[in-house]
Design a protein around this motif. Structure first.
Motif, PDB file in Angstrom:
ATOM      1  N   ILE A   1     -34.122  53.157  53.745  1.00  0.00           N
ATOM      2  CA  ILE A   1     -34.070  54.595  54.051  1.00  0.00           C
ATOM      3  C   ILE A   1     -35.466  55.211  53.966  1.00  0.00           C
ATOM      4  CG2 ILE A   1     -33.201  56.847  53.249  1.00  0.00           C
ATOM      5  CD1 ILE A   1     -30.720  55.282  52.179  1.00  0.00           C
ATOM      6  N   ARG A   2     -36.153  54.917  52.860  1.00  0.00           N
ATOM      7  CA  ARG A   2     -37.483  55.507  52.684  1.00  0.00           C
ATOM      8  C   ARG A   2     -38.476  54.956  53.698  1.00  0.00           C
ATOM      9  NH1 ARG A   2     -36.432  55.464  46.639  1.00  0.00           N
ATOM     10  NH2 ARG A   2     -36.764  53.244  46.875  1.00  0.00           N
ATOM     11  N   GLY A   3     -38.331  53.652  54.002  1.00  0.00           N
ATOM     12  CA  GLY A   3     -39.229  53.044  54.985  1.00  0.00           C
ATOM     13  C   GLY A   3     -39.062  53.714  56.335  1.00  0.00           C
TER      14      GLY A   3
ATOM     15  N   ALA B   1     -29.900  50.196  49.869  1.00  0.00           N
ATOM     16  CA  ALA B   1     -30.679  50.412  51.092  1.00  0.00           C
ATOM     17  C   ALA B   1     -31.820  51.407  50.927  1.00  0.00           C
ATOM     18  CB  ALA B   1     -29.743  50.881  52.205  1.00  0.00           C
ATOM     19  N   CYS B   2     -32.182  51.726  49.685  1.00  0.00           N
ATOM     20  CA  CYS B   2     -33.194  52.778  49.489  1.00  0.00           C
ATOM     21  C   CYS B   2     -34.527  52.458  50.155  1.00  0.00           C
ATOM     22  CB  CYS B   2     -33.392  53.049  48.011  1.00  0.00           C
ATOM     23  SG  CYS B   2     -31.896  53.717  47.277  1.00  0.00           S
ATOM     24  N   ASP B   3     -34.981  51.221  50.031  1.00  0.00           N
ATOM     25  CA  ASP B   3     -36.265  50.888  50.656  1.00  0.00           C
ATOM     26  C   ASP B   3     -36.168  51.040  52.168  1.00  0.00           C
ATOM     27  OD1 ASP B   3     -37.600  50.488  48.344  1.00  0.00           O
ATOM     28  OD2 ASP B   3     -37.206  48.314  48.277  1.00  0.00           O
TER      29      ASP B   3
ATOM     30  N   GLU C   1     -28.651  58.645  40.272  1.00  0.00           N
ATOM     31  CA  GLU C   1     -29.785  57.787  39.920  1.00  0.00           C
ATOM     32  C   GLU C   1     -29.887  56.670  40.954  1.00  0.00           C
ATOM     33  OE1 GLU C   1     -31.975  58.369  37.779  1.00  0.00           O
ATOM     34  OE2 GLU C   1     -31.052  59.767  36.365  1.00  0.00           O
ATOM     35  N   PRO C   2     -31.077  56.349  41.386  1.00  0.00           N
ATOM     36  CA  PRO C   2     -32.372  56.924  41.013  1.00  0.00           C
ATOM     37  C   PRO C   2     -32.791  58.102  41.894  1.00  0.00           C
ATOM     38  CG  PRO C   2     -32.717  54.990  42.382  1.00  0.00           C
ATOM     39  CD  PRO C   2     -31.237  55.209  42.313  1.00  0.00           C
ATOM     40  N   CYS C   3     -31.850  58.685  42.605  1.00  0.00           N
ATOM     41  CA  CYS C   3     -32.191  59.731  43.576  1.00  0.00           C
ATOM     42  C   CYS C   3     -32.944  60.905  42.947  1.00  0.00           C
ATOM     43  CB  CYS C   3     -30.922  60.264  44.223  1.00  0.00           C
ATOM     44  SG  CYS C   3     -29.874  58.961  44.843  1.00  0.00           S
ATOM     45  N   ARG C   4     -32.556  61.249  41.755  1.00  0.00           N
ATOM     46  CA  ARG C   4     -33.111  62.402  41.061  1.00  0.00           C
ATOM     47  C   ARG C   4     -34.635  62.455  41.173  1.00  0.00           C
ATOM     48  NH1 ARG C   4     -33.955  63.331  36.001  1.00  0.00           N
ATOM     49  NH2 ARG C   4     -33.764  61.133  35.482  1.00  0.00           N
ATOM     50  N   THR C   5     -35.247  61.275  41.131  1.00  0.00           N
ATOM     51  CA  THR C   5     -36.711  61.240  41.142  1.00  0.00           C
ATOM     52  C   THR C   5     -37.256  60.584  42.405  1.00  0.00           C
ATOM     53  OG1 THR C   5     -36.586  59.208  39.885  1.00  0.00           O
ATOM     54  CG2 THR C   5     -36.971  61.242  38.639  1.00  0.00           C
ATOM     55  N   CYS C   6     -36.451  60.542  43.453  1.00  0.00           N
ATOM     56  CA  CYS C   6     -36.897  59.889  44.693  1.00  0.00           C
ATOM     57  C   CYS C   6     -37.459  60.953  45.637  1.00  0.00           C
ATOM     58  CB  CYS C   6     -35.699  59.183  45.332  1.00  0.00           C
ATOM     59  SG  CYS C   6     -35.983  58.658  47.021  1.00  0.00           S
ATOM     60  N   TRP C   7     -38.614  60.698  46.231  1.00  0.00           N
ATOM     61  CA  TRP C   7     -39.233  61.710  47.096  1.00  0.00           C
ATOM     62  C   TRP C   7     -38.377  62.031  48.313  1.00  0.00           C
ATOM     63  CZ3 TRP C   7     -40.147  60.583  52.194  1.00  0.00           C
ATOM     64  CH2 TRP C   7     -40.266  59.246  52.553  1.00  0.00           C
ATOM     65  N   ALA C   8     -37.508  61.098  48.705  1.00  0.00           N
ATOM     66  CA  ALA C   8     -36.732  61.285  49.934  1.00  0.00           C
ATOM     67  C   ALA C   8     -35.413  61.998  49.692  1.00  0.00           C
ATOM     68  CB  ALA C   8     -36.476  59.922  50.584  1.00  0.00           C
ATOM     69  N   ARG C   9     -35.201  62.478  48.446  1.00  0.00           N
ATOM     70  CA  ARG C   9     -33.840  62.897  48.085  1.00  0.00           C
ATOM     71  C   ARG C   9     -33.248  64.012  48.941  1.00  0.00           C
ATOM     72  NH1 ARG C   9     -37.510  64.322  44.479  1.00  0.00           N
ATOM     73  NH2 ARG C   9     -37.659  66.403  43.549  1.00  0.00           N
ATOM     74  N   TYR C  10     -34.070  64.951  49.409  1.00  0.00           N
ATOM     75  CA  TYR C  10     -33.464  66.067  50.156  1.00  0.00           C
ATOM     76  C   TYR C  10     -33.325  65.773  51.649  1.00  0.00           C
ATOM     77  CZ  TYR C  10     -34.557  68.400  45.784  1.00  0.00           C
ATOM     78  OH  TYR C  10     -34.653  68.718  44.456  1.00  0.00           O
ATOM     79  N   LEU C  11     -33.968  64.722  52.121  1.00  0.00           N
ATOM     80  CA  LEU C  11     -33.723  64.290  53.503  1.00  0.00           C
ATOM     81  C   LEU C  11     -32.550  63.322  53.525  1.00  0.00           C
ATOM     82  CD1 LEU C  11     -37.336  63.661  54.897  1.00  0.00           C
ATOM     83  CD2 LEU C  11     -35.753  65.441  55.626  1.00  0.00           C
ATOM     84  N   CYS C  12     -32.483  62.470  52.509  1.00  0.00           N
ATOM     85  CA  CYS C  12     -31.445  61.432  52.452  1.00  0.00           C
ATOM     86  C   CYS C  12     -30.162  61.991  51.861  1.00  0.00           C
ATOM     87  CB  CYS C  12     -31.958  60.264  51.615  1.00  0.00           C
ATOM     88  SG  CYS C  12     -30.703  59.138  51.034  1.00  0.00           S
ATOM     89  N   GLY C  13     -30.282  62.783  50.838  1.00  0.00           N
ATOM     90  CA  GLY C  13     -29.099  63.368  50.191  1.00  0.00           C
ATOM     91  C   GLY C  13     -28.408  62.420  49.218  1.00  0.00           C
ATOM     92  N   GLY C  14     -28.968  61.215  49.074  1.00  0.00           N
ATOM     93  CA  GLY C  14     -28.386  60.286  48.093  1.00  0.00           C
ATOM     94  C   GLY C  14     -27.532  59.184  48.697  1.00  0.00           C
ATOM     95  N   GLY C  15     -27.453  59.147  50.021  1.00  0.00           N
ATOM     96  CA  GLY C  15     -26.711  58.060  50.673  1.00  0.00           C
ATOM     97  C   GLY C  15     -25.225  58.343  50.776  1.00  0.00           C
ATOM     98  N   CYS C  16     -24.608  57.766  51.788  1.00  0.00           N
ATOM     99  CA  CYS C  16     -23.165  57.929  52.040  1.00  0.00           C
ATOM    100  C   CYS C  16     -22.363  57.722  50.755  1.00  0.00           C
ATOM    101  CB  CYS C  16     -22.739  56.918  53.108  1.00  0.00           C
ATOM    102  SG  CYS C  16     -20.966  56.686  53.210  1.00  0.00           S
TER     103      CYS C  16
HETATM  104  S1  SF4 Z   1     -33.409  56.772  49.292  1.00  0.00           S
HETATM  105 FE1  SF4 Z   1     -31.640  58.131  49.163  1.00  0.00          FE
HETATM  106  S2  SF4 Z   1     -30.117  56.925  48.051  1.00  0.00           S
HETATM  107 FE2  SF4 Z   1     -32.078  55.960  47.678  1.00  0.00          FE
HETATM  108  S3  SF4 Z   1     -32.880  56.849  45.784  1.00  0.00           S
HETATM  109 FE3  SF4 Z   1     -33.700  58.042  47.502  1.00  0.00          FE
HETATM  110  S4  SF4 Z   1     -32.260  59.717  47.738  1.00  0.00           S
HETATM  111 FE4  SF4 Z   1     -31.212  58.154  46.530  1.00  0.00          FE
END
Ligand code: SF4
Ligand code: SF4
Lengths: 455, 282
Positions: free
Chosen positions: A424-426, A420-422, A394-409
């Motif tokens: 990463i997405r920015g 750092a989500c903003d 959470e909150p990755c489950r519903t984040c549009w960037a989840r498969y590029l980001c993978g959820g962060g280190c």
């Molecule tokens: S940017 Fe990455 S770490 Fe943040 S919510 Fe999205 S998938 Fe998760």
């Protein structure tokens, strides 16, 4: 484009780019609207009316309806909830020296020794680790060995013997093997350059900026600056343009945010490429990036990116590695449920022969994965992959960037959460736009015609 | 504007690969299409395999040694190549036989050991990095007319070191050796690159019993739904469009023959527009 669509598009513009839906992300380049589809990391141009409909949508359900109409929904989804099990290990890192001659203010390894007593890895452990890796793999699978620390060159003799052993063993069975090392650069000698060249090392030098800034963040343990020394030492490495490559990695803290100057200076010195990563979690909290610093970093990264775009279109090389990596991944549509191979195809070996999910988890119970003596603990590995799957975050489950980001280190997330989500997405939002702006012609210029096929 | 008029353009590779143009059937999609990559229309990929190992000639689609280039391998003719660097050249074929039952071993008269021989193409992918180097090749000790499953303890084997051929020409100019995008001359004798190519109009359409040639060509045409839930229509290989389907049992009286196709495929194969094969049945 008709008038209504146009005004709808403009009125929605401020909102575009903000995370709004979990399966798509909307973006514009000039007046052209685009859609990024999380499932399979697919990128489309949309006509104005279709784009306007997405902009006007208020929830995921509506978006899903629109996607179905366009024939863009696939069942089952490309990435399912189930975690892979018994993933074979293809890469290991060796904490060849758990000690360091620098005293970096923010070091995850707490000045090299991971908060324990400093030690070198024995030759025996290094060779046994290599045996374990090679024993796990078939001759037609390529493998990778990374030397990390502390400062790995403190234990040069084991590093070299292990490298030679691994290359010979791999060569005997016709297996492809890659080596890499991350070093602070202060101990490099001329001989090292020959050695790295011979074995085709990917060398990463940690440098945090120009002299004054670097010296503040990465001094010798006694407090004196290390910059001059590093630049002098790594000269012979930079001169090599054969099998080995030397790149610079800059850890960004609130005090070294002048990224464009740093990038230009380091490229000027002759690094093959330069990349930045924010300091998100340090053991003491010192040097950690806060919200404002991350916002400033994003601005600085985009500045570097814009320069990259200009340079590429002018036919010049500008090796800003965050940008080249992002463009490659967007081009292929990389989509993965993890940020990295940690605890999956990649494990780290500590100086005392313990296995960990990655080099940062050395000595950390949460990431323990067995030992060289007892073997890889597959139950722990499977449980880790199960737990760390991006659909479980959470909150990755519903984040549009989840498969590029993978959820962060994993290490940073476990230590500090996801500040750092903003950022990463920015960054991804900008990189997607840059990809679209560059178009096929720009990509060819940036990567050579080879980029057009998935290289 | 309705969703039907929407215009979307796939931009990155991932989107292009998954994209299905509006109106195209699912089989036009690379992941679901049954399409031929070998033999091909422009290039028969199997031509690479035949002389992949220096000194011997393999059947173009199989692990069967059919000839030799080097006198010292003369005795290998008629033998089977079982493994390269311990990797099997063929695998056991298993699949469903009856609905609801588990998979069974699929043997045939020609292959009592149920051997799938297609592993050679995967093997090429794994060995391209080894061009110009020697690899360990395990052959049957005796000639073997029938397929042999690698690893069969009852079959005696012999292991020889053979060289993987350089697949591409090299340019040795200026002291540097560079690989060119040109197949090596030694890889194929004149005619070999093209002799396996398809000729769908004359041959493959007729040859293929399941009509997968070509994947997006409808094989059931002039279809009219009936009130009983069934439909009426023509088999595209029928001589005449009558509106009543003729099962193609290769009785060439009622359906097109090889002869027809070789002589006048341009006139006997008909266009299909909107599901109707010209001329429509009366
Ligand atoms: S940017 Fe990455 S770490 Fe943040 S919510 Fe999205 S998938 Fe998760
Ligand atoms: S967990 Fe973090 S530090 Fe470890 S390999 Fe993954 S990204 Fe790198």
């Amino acid at each position: 484009m008709n008038r209504t669509a146009q005004s709808e598009m403009t009125s929605g513009f401020a909102e575009i780019g903000k995370p709004k839906f979990s399966d798509v992300h909307l973006l514009c380049t000039g007046r052209q609207g685009h859609l990024f589809l999380a499932d399979g990391s697919q990128l489309f141009d949309l006509d104005a009316d279709t784009f306007a409909k997405f902009v006007a949508a208020t929830n995921d359900e509506e978006v899903s309806g629109l996607l179905t109409k366009l024939g863009l929904t696939t069942e089952p989804r490309r990435i399912c909830d189930e975690a892979p099990t018994d993933v074979p290990v293809r890469a290991i890192s060796l904490a060849i020296a758990q000690k360091c001659n620098l005293g970096c203010t923010y070091c995850y390894a707490q000045e090299g020794d991971f908060g324990a007593s400093p030690k070198n890895m024995s030759l025996e452990t290094a060779l046994a680790s290599i045996d374990l890796l090679i024993g796990q793999t078939r001759a037609d699978e390529s493998i990778n060995i990374a030397f990390l620390g502390g400062e790995p060159l403190i234990n040069r003799s084991v590093l070299r013997q292990a490298t030679v052993y691994a290359s010979e063993k791999a060569a005997a069975r016709g297996q492809k093997i890659g080596f890499s090392i991350t070093t602070n650069g202060t101990l490099v000698d001329r001989d090292d350059a020959d050695f790295f060249e011979r074995h085709g090392f990917a060398v990463t030098i940690s440098l945090d900026g120009r002299a004054a800034v670097h010296d503040q963040l990465r001094p010798f343990k006694g407090g004196s600056g290390s910059y001059e020394r590093i630049i002098e030492r790594i000269g012979p490495l930079l001169g090599r343009a054969g099998r080995m490559q030397t790149t610079a990695r800059v850890t960004v803290t609130p005090t070294n945010l002048a990224l464009k100057q740093t990038l230009d200076e380091l490229l000027g010195i002759g690094f093959h490429s330069v990349g930045f990563s924010p300091m998100l979690a340090s053991p003491t909290g010192r040097g950690q990036m806060d919200e404002v610093a991350l916002q400033n970093m994003l601005t600085a990264m985009i500045e570097c990116g814009q320069k990259f775009e200009r340079k590429v279109m002018a036919g010049e090389r500008y090796a800003f590695s965050n940008m080249t990596t992002a463009l490659r991944e967007i081009h292929r549509g990389t989509h993965r449920p993890y940020p990295c191979g940690a605890g999956g195809a990649y494990l780290a070996v500590s100086a005392d022969a313990e296995l960990a999910a990655c080099h940062r988890f050395v000595g950390v119970e949460a990431g323990a994965m067995g030992s060289i003596g007892a073997g890889i603990d597959n139950d722990r590995k499977n449980a880790w992959l199960e737990r760390r799957h991006v659909h479980k975050q959470e909150p990755c489950r519903t984040c549009w960037a989840r498969y590029l980001c993978g959820g962060g280190c994993h290490h940073e997330v476990i230590a500090r959460g996801r500040p750092a989500c903003d950022f990463i997405r920015g960054w991804l939002h900008y990189a997607l736009q840059a990809y679209l702006r560059l178009g096929p012609e720009g990509l060819d210029r940036a990567f050579g015609a080879k980029s057009r096929t998935a290289s | 504007m309705s969703g039907d008029d929407a215009k979307i353009t796939p931009r990155n590779l991932a989107a292009q690969l998954s994209y299905r143009g509006r109106g195209n059937p699912p089989v036009t999609h690379p992941s679901s299409a049954i399409s031929n990559c070998f033999p091909g229309l422009e290039f028969d990929f199997r031509a690479i395999w035949r002389r992949f190992l220096v000194g011997i000639v393999l059947s173009e689609n199989n692990n069967y040694v059919v000839g030799y280039e080097d006198e010292k391998y003369k005795d290998l003719v008629g033998h089977r190549l079982l493994k390269i660097n311990d990797r099997p050249m063929s695998v056991l074929t298993q699949g469903p036989v009856m609905p609801g039952r588990g998979p069974a071993t699929l043997s045939t008269g020609d292959s009592p050991e149920a051997v799938s021989f297609m592993e050679w193409s995967n093997t090429i992918a794994l060995l391209v990095g080894r061009q110009g180097t020697k690899v360990r090749c395990e052959f049957t000790k005796e000639a073997a007319k029938l397929e042999v499953l690698p690893g069969n303890p009852d079959v005696a084997t012999q292991t020889l070191e053979l060289e993987v051929r350089q697949l591409f020409e090299r340019d040795e100019a200026d002291g540097a050796s560079e690989r060119l995008a040109l197949l090596a001359e030694s890889l194929a004798k004149p005619g070999e690159l093209s002799q396996g190519l398809c000729s769908p109009w004359q041959n493959d359409y007729r040859e293929c019993a399941c009509y997968y040639w070509a994947a997006s060509r409808p094989d059931y045409v002039n279809v009219v739904p009936g009130g009983d839930g069934l439909s009426r229509g023509d088999n595209w290989m029928q001589r005449e469009n009558t509106g009543s389907y003729i099962v193609d049992n290769r009785d060439f009286q009622s359906s097109l023959s090889y002869d027809d196709l070789f002589k006048s495929w341009e006139s006997v194969l008909r266009f299909v527009v909107g599901g109707i094969q010209e001329p429509p049945p009366k």
